[in-house]
Design an enzyme around this catalytic site. Structure first.
Site: not given
Length: 163
Positions: A36, A110, A121
């Site tokens: 990520e 993602h 999140d």
């Protein structure tokens, strides 16, 4: 790639220039080993001279630039945390060039085709944007998810389709 325009819940707009989209798209997690990535969204909020704007009634928003990840940030294939001082340095340098520049929100990737916000999140945004308006973006492999954090919740925002 073209500039993108999104409709905000109060009838205003979010404008995202093509160069910002090009930057975000280069960090898509296309491989199973990709980590990520993320950064900060910077831009301006535009309102009419005597217009009343508030958390409940945000003005039009334009993203002008983003910060990019660096090797000091914490990144795994399912998690990202900014740890690199360059995000703040980039933000300060950009603000010196453009006096009205604001921190608008955050973006991250993602490892999924069509991303949605995770519970992590939502907790992170709640902590970061308690009583603020923010734009939040999740970059997926095929599509991106855009949201407006407002009044302690996130509202998905839709891209306006142009011909």
């Amino acid at each position: 790639m073209h500039d993108l325009m999104f409709s905000l819940p109060n009838g205003r707009y979010l404008l995202v220039p093509s160069h910002v989209m090009t930057t975000l798209q280069q960090y898509r997690q296309l491989k199973s080993t990709s980590k990520e990535q993320g950064g900060i969204l910077l831009g301006v909020m535009r309102a009419e001279r005597d217009e009343q704007v508030s958390v409940e009634n945000p003005p039009c928003i334009e993203v002008l630039s983003v910060t990019e990840p660096c090797h000091h940030d914490y990144a795994t294939n399912i998690r990202f945390m900014r740890r690199c001082e360059h995000h703040l340095t980039d933000m300060k340098n950009a603000a010196e060039k453009h006096k009205e520049l604001l921190y608008l929100g955050e973006w991250h990737t993602h490892p999924e085709d069509n991303p949605l916000p995770s519970a992590m999140d939502l907790r992170s945004w709640h902590k970061a944007f308690m009583n603020k308006v923010a734009i939040v973006v999740i970059v997926g492999r095929k599509t991106n998810w855009w949201g407006l954090w407002i009044n302690k919740k996130v509202i998905p925002i839709e891209r306006l389709h142009t011909t």
